[in-house]
Design an enzyme around this catalytic site. Structure first.
Site, short mmCIF file in Angstrom:
data_model
loop_
_atom_site.label_atom_id
_atom_site.label_comp_id
_atom_site.label_asym_id
_atom_site.label_seq_id
_atom_site.Cartn_x
_atom_site.Cartn_y
_atom_site.Cartn_z
N ARG A 1 5.36 -12.70 9.71
CA ARG A 1 6.08 -11.50 9.31
C ARG A 1 7.42 -11.42 10.02
O ARG A 1 7.65 -12.07 11.03
CB ARG A 1 5.25 -10.24 9.58
CG ARG A 1 4.94 -9.98 11.03
CD ARG A 1 4.27 -8.61 11.21
NE ARG A 1 3.19 -8.37 10.28
CZ ARG A 1 3.12 -7.27 9.50
NH1 ARG A 1 4.02 -6.35 9.54
NH2 ARG A 1 2.11 -7.11 8.69
N GLU B 1 0.87 -1.17 0.00
CA GLU B 1 0.00 0.00 0.00
C GLU B 1 0.91 1.23 0.00
O GLU B 1 1.81 1.32 0.85
CB GLU B 1 -0.89 0.01 1.25
CG GLU B 1 -1.82 1.19 1.21
CD GLU B 1 -2.79 1.28 2.38
OE1 GLU B 1 -2.80 0.38 3.24
OE2 GLU B 1 -3.53 2.28 2.42
N LYS C 1 4.52 0.62 9.91
CA LYS C 1 4.58 1.82 9.08
C LYS C 1 4.08 3.04 9.84
O LYS C 1 4.59 4.14 9.66
CB LYS C 1 3.76 1.61 7.80
CG LYS C 1 4.54 0.85 6.74
CD LYS C 1 3.97 1.09 5.36
CE LYS C 1 2.97 0.04 5.01
NZ LYS C 1 2.50 0.10 3.63
P1 ATP Z 1 -0.12 -1.69 6.74
O1 ATP Z 1 -0.35 -1.74 8.18
O2 ATP Z 1 -0.05 -0.31 6.19
O3 ATP Z 1 -0.96 -2.64 5.92
P2 ATP Z 1 2.02 -3.41 5.97
O4 ATP Z 1 3.36 -3.44 6.63
O5 ATP Z 1 1.17 -4.62 5.95
O6 ATP Z 1 1.36 -2.18 6.64
P3 ATP Z 1 1.76 -3.30 3.11
O7 ATP Z 1 2.11 -2.22 2.18
O8 ATP Z 1 0.34 -3.73 3.16
O9 ATP Z 1 2.26 -2.86 4.52
O10 ATP Z 1 2.69 -4.56 2.85
C1 ATP Z 1 2.96 -5.08 1.58
C2 ATP Z 1 3.29 -6.52 1.71
O11 ATP Z 1 4.43 -6.71 2.55
C3 ATP Z 1 2.15 -7.31 2.33
O12 ATP Z 1 1.98 -8.50 1.60
C4 ATP Z 1 2.61 -7.57 3.73
O13 ATP Z 1 2.08 -8.75 4.22
C5 ATP Z 1 4.14 -7.64 3.57
N1 ATP Z 1 4.81 -7.26 4.81
C6 ATP Z 1 4.63 -6.14 5.51
N2 ATP Z 1 5.36 -6.15 6.64
C7 ATP Z 1 6.03 -7.32 6.66
C8 ATP Z 1 6.96 -7.94 7.56
N3 ATP Z 1 7.34 -7.34 8.69
N4 ATP Z 1 7.43 -9.15 7.25
C9 ATP Z 1 7.06 -9.76 6.10
N5 ATP Z 1 6.20 -9.24 5.21
C10 ATP Z 1 5.68 -8.04 5.48
#
Ligand code: ATP
Ligand code: MG
Length: 551
Positions: free
Chosen positions: A256, A30, A266
């Site tokens: 994660r 996002e 974020k």
């Molecule tokens: P938000 O809370 O804004 O959704 P987010 O960290 O999930 O934050 P996204 O932009 O939705 O951010 O993440 C993009 C992709 O990266 C998603 O598929 C998410 O699952 C993955 N991702 C985010 N944080 C992690 C992490 N700490 N470890 C592994 N994958 C992650």
């Protein structure tokens, strides 16, 4: 090829012909912040699986929430994925490009009697929702006719109603033990400017609706996401099975990445930037990819780190030291060596001819012969590291002291004879002699010294600012329990050394160049650098200073 439970699933699916042997993944950020090292794990996994199985991986911006998204983030995310070493070719997509199709899918659900327009307020909806222990109760608007729902939904779209006046909801089961299945919201009215669609829409799809459908539109086979979406999978499958779609993606969850001494939310990273606890998203202390890059971490080291941590379904926390280990391993092979003195102490070689100098031939990287050699000037006046000298050394201090002989690396053996001090009693200079017979650093008579010091010729030295970084947080798990993560910022996470003295070859490197300062660590030229005043960031120390005592 790496091996993990997700690759095992893909292998089994290929064997059974589930998706006709096709493998299509996506990385769906996002655009509401910069990518961090957790995203690197997801990028390496999604693009890595596509590479391993001869499939494809799409880059898709999940831009369904106009309020927090911005084109600055869209740009930085593309740059970071490319820097990490992955390409999406022509497969760059935006969920916002699907708004018309998503709207059509919502209409289809209404026509099937599987969605309805609710007119409860957000508070009322929360009350009707129930809890884990208490089943929800049906909204009084749940049984609106298909015709009425179609009419209301169309009027939501054209802007007849105020924000929040109506919501489109899936009609599933208000008594489901899974709260995500209690008639989840699909569309909200929200008058907000979208960074791509402008003011064309005043209703926006919810993530849980847009995501599975976007996967299906792109004919994704394996939709890999983090564990918090496990309880959303029934809704994902419900939508895929009740709509007429070009693909049947399968959601697979993994744990994660969590790392000690950092935050990877974020929201918290945004707060660090907005409240100026750090100097922007690319501050070298940030766990963002742009911060790590500015710090000097290579894409290669990050990919190696992602390989080392593996992919599992159980929540784990990775030691920050593992990343540092991967960075050291990589830079040890690739970074040329150079000499820099961070806190200079002047020494004068009394028996070295004044107004002359000579060039020492020095190997650039003992780990890489192809890196060649360079010339380093040597002269009568030199700088050494202040803490490499002690006037009254304790037993275990083997470096320079009055009357003692040490080696200057790649140069000569020198002996200290006199300590010069100012009126305050501070040491300002050392008077030494050198042994001309020891050029290169070894004595012909075979006598040994216990220390080898790095040095820089004073007449040729380049003054530089060196920024020493430490971990951004002093707590292992910042912000857990009752603690506020902002109060756990390490006050010593950045130390500026304003007057470092560098060998002249270091003056001309472009921003981003990585070098090892002998005995001190790996460093990287910062974008703030100018030829008149180079600026270096310390990427990592040579040793793991956290688990081993400092020499
Ligand atoms: P938000 O809370 O804004 O959704 P987010 O960290 O999930 O934050 P996204 O932009 O939705 O951010 O993440 C993009 C992709 O990266 C998603 O598929 C998410 O699952 C993955 N991702 C985010 N944080 C992690 C992490 N700490 N470890 C592994 N994958 C992650
Ligand atoms: Mg997310």
């Amino acid at each position: 090829m790496a091996s993990d439970f997700i690759r095992d699933i893909v292998t089994a699916d290929n064997a059974s012909g589930k998706h006709g042997g096709r493998v299509a993944t996506r990385f769906p950020p996002e655009p509401n912040g910069y990518l961090h090292i957790g995203h690197a794990k997801s990028i390496c996994l999604n693009f890595g699986i596509a590479n391993d199985f001869g499939g494809t991986c799409n880059l898709r911006f999940d831009d369904t929430n106009p309020v927090t998204e911005d084109t600055e983030y869209v740009r930085s995310i593309q740059q970071d994925v490319q820097w990490l070493g992955f390409t999406w070719d022509d497969r760059l997509f935006y969920a916002s490009d699907y708004f018309e199709r998503l709207y059509a899918c919502a209409t289809q659900l209404i026509e099937k009697g599987l969605a309805y327009v609710d007119s409860l307020s957000a508070d009322q909806m929360r009350e009707h929702r129930g809890t884990f222990a208490i089943p929800g109760t049906d909204s009084p608007h749940r049984d609106r006719s298909v015709a009425e729902n179609l009419d209301l939904f169309a009027r939501m779209r054209v802007g007849e109603f105020a924000d929040g006046a109506h919501t489109l909801r899936a009609k599933i089961d208000m008594a489901s033990p899974n709260l995500n299945m209690r008639d989840p919201a699909l569309y909200r009215i929200r008058r907000a400017h979208h960074h791509r669609t402008g003011d064309a829409w005043c209703i926006y799809p919810m993530y849980d609706f847009a995501h599975p459908l976007s996967d299906a539109f792109e004919r994704i086979t394996h939709s890999i996401c983090t564990l918090e979406f496990e309880a959303h999978r029934p809704l994902y499958d419900w939508l895929i099975s009740h709509l007429d779609l070009p693909g049947t993606p399968q959601q697979i969850e993994f744990a994660r990445l969590n790392i000690t001494y950092t935050v990877l939310s974020k929201r918290k990273l945004l707060q660090l930037v907005n409240e100026k606890h750090v100097n922007g998203w690319d501050d070298p202390r940030m766990p963002t990819l742009s911060g790590l890059r500015r710090r000097g971490v290579t894409a290669q080291a990050l990919r190696r780190f992602c390989e080392e941590i593996g992919v599992v379904k159980r929540e784990t926390v990775i030691e920050a030291g593992l990343l540092e280990f991967c960075v050291r391993e990589d830079l040890n092979k690739t970074a040329p060596r150079a000499m820099a003195v961070l806190r200079p102490l002047k020494i004068v070689l009394d028996n070295y001819p004044a107004d002359t100098s000579e060039d020492m031939n020095v190997v650039n990287n003992p780990e890489d012969e192809s890196a060649g050699t360079r010339k380093v000037p040597f002269g009568r006046e030199l700088y050494i590291e202040r803490d490499d000298f002690m006037e009254d050394p304790p037993k275990k201090f083997f470096r320079l002291a009055p009357g003692r002989e040490v080696r200057l690396r790649n140069a000569y053996l020198i002996t200290c004879h006199e300590v010069i001090k100012n009126a305050d009693g501070e040491i300002t200079e050392l008077r030494c002699t050198y042994d001309p017979a020891t050029r290169g650093g070894d004595a012909p008579d075979g006598r040994k010294v216990k220390a080898t010091l790095h040095w820089v010729s004073a007449a040729h030295a380049v003054t530089s600012e060196v920024r020493l970084y430490d971990r951004l947080f002093s707590a292992e798990f910042p912000g857990t329990g009752d603690s506020d993560f902002l109060t756990q910022i390490n006050p010593h996470s950045l130390e500026r050394v304003p007057n470092a003295q560098l060998e002249p070859s270091l003056a001309t490197h472009p921003s981003g160049t990585r070098v090892q300062f002998e005995r001190l660590g790996y460093f990287c030229v910062d974008p703030d650098s100018t030829p008149a005043r180079p600026v270096f960031n310390r990427t990592v120390t040579l040793k793991d200073s956290w688990t081993k005592a400092k020499d």
